[in-house]
Enzyme design. Structure first.
Site, PDB file in Angstrom:
ATOM      1  N   ASP A  78      -3.990  -0.575  -5.692  1.00 14.70           N
ATOM      2  CA  ASP A  78      -3.642  -1.729  -4.884  1.00 14.70           C
ATOM      3  C   ASP A  78      -2.247  -1.459  -4.351  1.00 14.70           C
ATOM      4  OD1 ASP A  78      -5.081  -4.274  -4.162  1.00 14.70           O
ATOM      5  OD2 ASP A  78      -3.046  -5.004  -4.472  1.00 14.70           O
ATOM      6  N   PHE A 161      -3.068   5.219   8.371  1.00 13.64           N
ATOM      7  CA  PHE A 161      -3.811   3.960   8.478  1.00 13.64           C
ATOM      8  C   PHE A 161      -2.834   2.801   8.242  1.00 13.64           C
ATOM      9  CE2 PHE A 161      -4.127   2.625   3.985  1.00 13.64           C
ATOM     10  CZ  PHE A 161      -3.693   3.776   3.354  1.00 13.64           C
ATOM     11  N   GLY A 162      -3.371   1.592   8.286  1.00 14.59           N
ATOM     12  CA  GLY A 162      -2.569   0.412   7.947  1.00 14.59           C
ATOM     13  C   GLY A 162      -1.285   0.319   8.771  1.00 14.59           C
ATOM     14  N   ASP A 164       1.160   2.486   8.896  1.00 13.44           N
ATOM     15  CA  ASP A 164       1.831   3.785   9.046  1.00 13.44           C
ATOM     16  C   ASP A 164       2.564   3.961  10.379  1.00 13.44           C
ATOM     17  OD1 ASP A 164       1.380   4.833   6.554  1.00 13.44           O
ATOM     18  OD2 ASP A 164      -0.413   5.954   7.122  1.00 13.44           O
ATOM     19  N   LYS A 184       3.744  13.157   4.599  1.00 15.87           N
ATOM     20  CA  LYS A 184       3.497  11.871   3.920  1.00 15.87           C
ATOM     21  C   LYS A 184       3.129  12.134   2.455  1.00 15.87           C
ATOM     22  CE  LYS A 184       0.984   7.525   3.908  1.00 15.87           C
ATOM     23  NZ  LYS A 184      -0.124   6.679   4.344  1.00 15.87           N
ATOM     24  N   HIS A 189       4.537   6.537  -1.404  1.00 17.65           N
ATOM     25  CA  HIS A 189       4.324   5.697  -2.587  1.00 17.65           C
ATOM     26  C   HIS A 189       3.099   6.182  -3.370  1.00 17.65           C
ATOM     27  CE1 HIS A 189       2.165   4.466   0.892  1.00 17.65           C
ATOM     28  NE2 HIS A 189       1.525   3.456   0.342  1.00 17.65           N
TER      29      HIS A 189
HETATM   30  P1  IMP Z   1      -5.390  -3.216  -0.675  1.00 17.51           P
HETATM   31  O1  IMP Z   1      -6.734  -2.636  -0.398  1.00 17.51           O
HETATM   32  O2  IMP Z   1      -5.443  -4.668  -1.031  1.00 17.51           O
HETATM   33  O3  IMP Z   1      -4.613  -2.388  -1.630  1.00 17.51           O
HETATM   34  O4  IMP Z   1      -4.669  -3.179   0.749  1.00 17.51           O
HETATM   35  C1  IMP Z   1      -3.549  -2.416   0.967  1.00 17.51           C
HETATM   36  C2  IMP Z   1      -3.081  -2.641   2.397  1.00 17.51           C
HETATM   37  O5  IMP Z   1      -1.704  -2.222   2.421  1.00 17.51           O
HETATM   38  C3  IMP Z   1      -3.806  -1.718   3.368  1.00 17.51           C
HETATM   39  O6  IMP Z   1      -4.869  -2.354   4.012  1.00 17.51           O
HETATM   40  C4  IMP Z   1      -2.710  -1.356   4.347  1.00 17.51           C
HETATM   41  O7  IMP Z   1      -2.619  -2.354   5.319  1.00 17.51           O
HETATM   42  C5  IMP Z   1      -1.449  -1.381   3.506  1.00 17.51           C
HETATM   43  N1  IMP Z   1      -1.145  -0.020   3.010  1.00 17.51           N
HETATM   44  C6  IMP Z   1      -1.231   0.442   1.735  1.00 17.51           C
HETATM   45  N2  IMP Z   1      -0.891   1.737   1.668  1.00 17.51           N
HETATM   46  C7  IMP Z   1      -0.599   2.102   2.928  1.00 17.51           C
HETATM   47  C8  IMP Z   1      -0.206   3.340   3.491  1.00 17.51           C
HETATM   48  O8  IMP Z   1      -0.090   4.382   2.832  1.00 17.51           O
HETATM   49  N3  IMP Z   1       0.000   3.325   4.816  1.00 17.51           N
HETATM   50  C9  IMP Z   1      -0.129   2.206   5.587  1.00 17.51           C
HETATM   51  N4  IMP Z   1      -0.516   1.038   5.124  1.00 17.51           N
HETATM   52  C10 IMP Z   1      -0.747   0.975   3.782  1.00 17.51           C
END
Ligand code: IMP
Length: 214
Positions: A78, A161-162, A164, A184, A189
């Site tokens: 998470d 993704f997300g 980035d 990266k 993290h």
């Molecule tokens: P989870 O599935 O609830 O852990 O959602 C984590 C969310 O945090 C993802 O959907 C991304 O939006 C963001 N996130 C986590 N790690 C990354 C990363 O390495 N790069 C970019 N966004 C991240």
């Protein structure tokens, strides 16, 4: 001793449907195992992330899948982006920041809008990843990793993704969306958390140990 070919490597199941995370884990754990995610179990129900912290949600996801796949170690991640000048948002709500129908794009747009009038230190942020390994419903290991940086004013780059494409790690002039994946994977993290937990994964996936527990 000859090293094992990819097909011979043990499989580690990851409690995620996020293809971006799965791709990163398969690269970060390349020397240890192959990874499979919930796309391989299409009927597995959605796991409700009801925790108030990243660590709690990682535990919920790892334990839920580990009850369904008995006797196997299960990994869950998470993670989220924390902006101190926004009181820690989006934090644990990173994936759903712009509402129930959120996409990575809508989340980035919302964050850029909230930060529009902020500059300098007020754009400081960090990514955090909490990783949990569970087996048969019990947590075996829990670690976390963090990378600091800043939120840019506009999106740059299409890698990753997300968030980035709007996150520039400290010491770099490009976003994670622009930097090569290998960069990266040196500083992220997730990479830092994987470095802490991969000895445990190797131990749990030893063929002798897997045979004993099945
Ligand atoms: P989870 O599935 O609830 O852990 O959602 C984590 C969310 O945090 C993802 O959907 C991304 O939006 C963001 N996130 C986590 N790690 C990354 C990363 O390495 N790069 C970019 N966004 C991240």
């Amino acid at each position: 001793m000859p090293s094992r070919t990819p097909a011979q490597k043990p499989v580690l199941w990851i409690a995620t449907r996020n293809r971006g995370k799965t791709r990163e884990f398969s690269q970060l754990l390349r020397g240890v195992c192959r990874v499979r995610d919930l796309h391989g179990l299409p009927y597995f129900p959605e796991i409700r992330e009801s925790g108030k912290t990243l660590a709690a949600n990682a535990r919920i996801k790892a334990c839920a899948l580990s009850r369904a796949l008995a006797n196997r170690p299960i990994l869950a991640d998470d993670s989220g982006l924390v902006v101190p000048s926004l009181g820690g948002r989006p934090g644990v709500y990173s994936a759903r920041f712009s509402g129930p129908q959120a996409t990575d794009h809508s989340n980035r747009i919302k964050l850029l809008r909230l930060l529009r009038a902020k500059s300098g230190v007020l754009r400081t942020a960090y990514f955090e990843a909490c990783l949990v390994i569970a087996q048969n419903g019990a947590v075996l290991s829990s670690v976390s990793g963090r990378v600091w940086g800043r939120i840019t004013h506009v999106e740059s780059g299409s890698r990753g993704f997300g968030y980035d494409s709007i996150f520039q790690p400290k010491g770099f002039s490009r976003t994670f969306g622009e930097l090569p994946a290998a960069t990266k994977h040196r500083i992220s993290h997730r990479a830092r958390a994987v470095a802490k937990i991969s000895p445990t994964i190797s131990r749990l996936l030893k063929p002798s140990r897997l045979r004993k527990s099945t």
